[in-house]
Design an enzyme around this catalytic site. Structure first.
Site, mmCIF file in Angstrom:
data_model
loop_
_atom_site.group_PDB
_atom_site.id
_atom_site.type_symbol
_atom_site.label_atom_id
_atom_site.label_comp_id
_atom_site.label_asym_id
_atom_site.label_seq_id
_atom_site.Cartn_x
_atom_site.Cartn_y
_atom_site.Cartn_z
ATOM 1 N N ARG A 39 -8.859 -6.188 -14.249
ATOM 2 C CA ARG A 39 -7.929 -5.718 -13.213
ATOM 3 C C ARG A 39 -8.502 -5.894 -11.810
ATOM 4 N NH1 ARG A 39 -5.140 -0.288 -15.879
ATOM 5 N NH2 ARG A 39 -3.558 -1.439 -17.039
ATOM 6 N N LYS A 201 1.559 2.297 -33.446
ATOM 7 C CA LYS A 201 2.769 3.053 -33.782
ATOM 8 C C LYS A 201 4.065 2.277 -33.598
ATOM 9 C CE LYS A 201 1.115 7.627 -32.439
ATOM 10 N NZ LYS A 201 1.287 8.633 -31.373
ATOM 11 N N GLY A 361 -2.855 -2.850 -23.557
ATOM 12 C CA GLY A 361 -4.235 -2.617 -23.166
ATOM 13 C C GLY A 361 -5.239 -3.081 -24.215
ATOM 14 N N GLY A 386 1.574 -0.263 -20.428
ATOM 15 C CA GLY A 386 2.953 0.240 -20.399
ATOM 16 C C GLY A 386 3.866 -0.595 -19.524
#
Ligand code: ADP
Ligand code: 3PG
Ligand code: MG
Length: 406
Positions: A39, A201, A361, A386
């Site tokens: 980043r 998930k 991520g 996200g």
């Protein structure tokens, strides 16, 4: 694809003070070392562009989710790394608003870089406080606001939303590149388009999976998420991680898939592993054992897709022209259970003509470590977790929406 927002290329920047929101929310080790600086590196083009135009560059970021001014979330070590990467002094300012900031910015000459302290030391940041945003503008006396923190644009916070009410606000080069690359792959992909979906998930990723049903030619399922699908299909998943409460969500997904491809082709479109690699506990000393999904034992923990599935997934990916990958196919923190993910990476790397977009991520982290560099084996490794998921799922991103229209 042209971007629908103004960017730094549209501004008369010469010699101005510019506030730039970056996302330096980087992973840190227990000792506070920066374990991945993707980043920070990704922010360099915009900073260099502004410096080349004589600007004073004031950087804003959050780090972690601090509870007040917790020292371990200070951005000071990030300023040092940025300085090394830029080969230039970076002034770290140990506050985000107020007189300290005002004095530091005033004293700094043109063509200098300042990094202000963690935005989230102030609860006003996440509350999208107008007063806090105004205070940033007032303390820095900035002329423009640049949004380049792609990883944070899915948040409506003071530094992604409120501040745009008080300054002319445009996108930086990273936000422009992330947005156009990901949305292009979603809107006008070259076919076959294969979506590889893994990770922890179903409930995290279902919106993106659903979004891919009309667009994709094949969806490959892996990770702990695959266990949830297998259990839903009535198979025993032993002691594996899975979500038992996703029946309604998966009923709906399968109905949409059946409508698209016909009931008899459902399993060729939404592909589940036919075998899994299991262990009896998650520790470094276990080797993988292969099991057909029909024969998972009660004590087995499925931690990766199995060898037959790896071959099958790899063959499908090899024939794709666009691959979007989100979520590791197994417990890739352990090399023994990273085989599935590593094979996806290898297949992409050896088919450089295939457009490959990697988001999430943990997945980006895996892909970069596998690549051993900056992700040159792939078309695009997103700096967003996200934010990239929301963009793929077609949600609007508050931090992008709030910028000036092109
Ligand atoms: P991303 O951060 O890329 O969006 P996720 O956070 O959804 O991805 O998924 C990555 C996580 O899923 C990793 O921590 C990985 O260990 C975990 N995971 C993947 N497969 C399994 C599995 N079979 N059992 C347990 N955990 C798994
Ligand atoms: C991220 O790491 O996804 C971004 O920096 C946003 O962080 P957050 O989830 O704490 O808002
Ligand atoms: Mg994750």
């Amino acid at each position: 694809m042209t971007f629908f927002k103004k960017t730094i290329r549209d501004l008369p920047l010469q010699g101005e003070t510019v506030v730039v929101r970056v996302d330096y929310n980087v992973p840190l080790t227990d000792d506070g070392e920066i374990s991945d600086d993707l980043r920070i590196k990704a922010s360099l083009p915009t900073i260099k562009y502004l410096l080349a135009r004589g600007c004073k560059v004031v950087l804003l970021s959050h780090l972690g989710r601090p509870d007040g001014k917790e020292k371990k979330y200070s951005l000071e070590p990030i300023a040092a790394r940025l300085s090394t990467l830029l080969a230039k002094e970076v002034v770290f300012v140990d506050d985000t608003v107020g007189d300290t900031v005002y004095q530091a910015v005033r004293r700094a000459p043109k063509k200098s870089v300042l990094l202000l302290e963690n935005l989230r030391y102030y609860p006003e940041e996440e509350a999208d406080s107008h007063a806090f945003a105004k205070a940033i503008v007032k303390s820095t006396r900035a002329k423009y606001f640049v949004q380049d923190g792609f990883g944070a644009v899915h948040r409506a916070h003071a530094s992604t939303h409120a501040i745009t009410l008080f300054l002319p606000s445009v996108a930086g080069l990273l936000v422009e590149r992330e947005y156009t690359t990901i949305s292009h792959a979603m809107h006008t992909p070259k076919h076959p388009l294969v979506a590889v979906m893994g990770g922890a998930k179903v409930s995290d990723k279902i919106a993106v999976i659903e979004k891919f049903v009309p667009k994709a030619d094949t969806i490959l399922i892996g990770g702990a998420m695959a266990n949830t699908f297998l259990a839903y299909r009535g198979l025993k998943v032993g002691s594996s991680k899975y979500e038992p409460d996703q029946a309604e969500v998966l009923d709906r997904l399968y109905a949409v898939v059946a409508e698209k491809v016909g009931q008899s082709h459902v399993d060729d479109f939404l592909v589940l592993p036919s075998d899994v690699a299991v262990a009896s506990s998650i520790d470094t000393h276990h080797t993988r054992s292969n099991r057909s999904v029909q024969h998972i034992h009660d004590s087995d923990i499925a931690l990766d897709i199995g060898n037959e599935s790896i071959e099958r997934y790899s063959a499908i990916i090899a024939h794709a022209r666009t691959v979007v990958w989100n979520g590791t196919l197994g417990y890739a923190e352990l090399p023994e259970f990273a085989h599935g993910s590593a094979r996806v990476a290898l297949t992409l790397a050896t088919h450089p003509q295939t457009v490959s977009i990697i988001g999430g991520g943990d997945t980006a982290d895996f892909a970069l470590k596998w690549d051993g560099g900056e992700g040159a084996s792939f078309t695009h490794v997103s700096t967003g977790g996200g934010a990239s998921l929301d963009l793929m799922a077609g949600k609007t991103l508050p931090g992008v929406e709030s910028l000036l229209d092109a």
